[in-house]
Design an enzyme around this catalytic site. Sequence first.
Site, short mmCIF file in Angstrom:
data_model
loop_
_atom_site.label_atom_id
_atom_site.label_comp_id
_atom_site.label_asym_id
_atom_site.label_seq_id
_atom_site.Cartn_x
_atom_site.Cartn_y
_atom_site.Cartn_z
N TYR A 101 0.87 -1.18 0.00
CA TYR A 101 0.00 0.00 0.00
C TYR A 101 0.90 1.22 0.00
O TYR A 101 1.85 1.30 0.78
CB TYR A 101 -0.89 0.01 1.25
CG TYR A 101 -1.68 1.30 1.39
CD1 TYR A 101 -2.99 1.37 0.94
CD2 TYR A 101 -1.09 2.45 1.92
CE1 TYR A 101 -3.70 2.56 1.04
CE2 TYR A 101 -1.80 3.64 2.01
CZ TYR A 101 -3.10 3.68 1.57
OH TYR A 101 -3.80 4.86 1.64
N GLU A 189 -3.16 7.44 -4.36
CA GLU A 189 -3.07 6.18 -3.62
C GLU A 189 -2.92 5.03 -4.61
O GLU A 189 -3.59 5.01 -5.64
CB GLU A 189 -4.35 5.99 -2.80
CG GLU A 189 -4.34 4.73 -1.95
CD GLU A 189 -5.69 4.47 -1.30
OE1 GLU A 189 -5.89 4.85 -0.13
OE2 GLU A 189 -6.56 3.88 -1.97
#
Length: 385
Positions: A101, A189
């Site tokens: 992530y 992201e």
Amino acid sequence: MRLQEYQGKELFRRVGIPVAEGKIALTSSEAEGIARELGGPVVVKAQVLVGGRGKAGGIKLARTPEEARAHAENILQMTIKGERVRKVLVTRAVEIEREFYLSITIDRAARKPIVIFSAEGGVEIEELAKTSPHKIIKFHIDPLIGLQPYQVRTALFHAEIAPPLMKPLSDLFFKLYQAFVQYRAQLVEINPLAFADGKLIAVDSKFIIDDDDVPAELAGWEEEELAGSPEERAAKQAGLQYVKLDGTIGIIGNGAGLVMATLDVVALQGGRPANFLDVGGGASAEVMKKALQIVLSDQNVRGLFINIFGGITRCDEVARGLVETQKELGIRVPMVVRLTGTNEELGRKILEEHGITPVASMEEGAAQIVRQFIAPSSQGSELRN
Ligand code: GDP
Ligand code: MN
């Protein structure tokens, strides 16, 4: 402005972040064609701005072009968390070995960008933050000197990243920061950032661009954002702030605070507002007309309460605009108008002459529209999200 996954991936490509090859399809046969062109297994992905598409069934692996067609057919009929799916991205499937992530956003309290990294990606970061907060690594970037190599090395060291992955992951941090700065992002992201076949690849993208500083090269991209009800889309195009509610009294006002207060006062009187609509500073005849059209396109509207607090806005002009629009649109539902400000007496006189009830205060107006025209109801209103 939020970008769709495929748009975000296009920006990733421009800064050199690897993404799987893929194309947008509007129909199931287009999806089949793209799958055939790509060859091999593909992933069919709903293009909506809400998260958690995978869990909602909006992301499906297809081994053959026929399977891609079937999935696209199905996904193109879906509504995910209130958003209709209009497009699917058909992309080459990635054989994911490991998921990370990585995101960069603005930490307002610190007035700096913040990098968030986890060696356990794929899952929602909010979930990970609850279950294993120690697996999330965060650090700020000084906007004046930018992202520093030592910061990235420290983060990767703490995340216990194996040496061979240090360099490629580090490069990715820098490219993502470049995208963040170059495209005036408030958030970028990658979740998951996948390790596949010896390389890193962005499997998903999330991009929020600062509305007040959209780079010229992204002009027109915001059309993609026009989600929501038809009324909400029309309002957005007209530059009006509109939120559909589930009541029967259409509300128009100038200034968000005033409109919020109007909703409360109408609810207090036992009425149920059909919408929130803020026409903003200038309540010109043209703007009022557009606003009325939008509010009245909602079939539930049985009455209108217009609350204009004129400062510089001339009330006689607003009144004329309303009367004109009433005639032009053939408005038959009762209208109560509160007008205060410059030339208010004249404004009210014009309204009265045309069968529109003028009132002097917001409270009086709310009472009028609720008691005179609408069957009283004890229910309040709730803002729908
Ligand atoms: P989201 O659910 O909206 O976050 O959509 P994502 O694009 O992140 O996809 C959800 C999940 O589907 C990912 O976390 C992956 O686990 C999986 N996924 C998506 N694309 C691929 C792919 O090409 N290969 C594999 N193996 N899994 C994928
Ligand atoms: Mn994702």
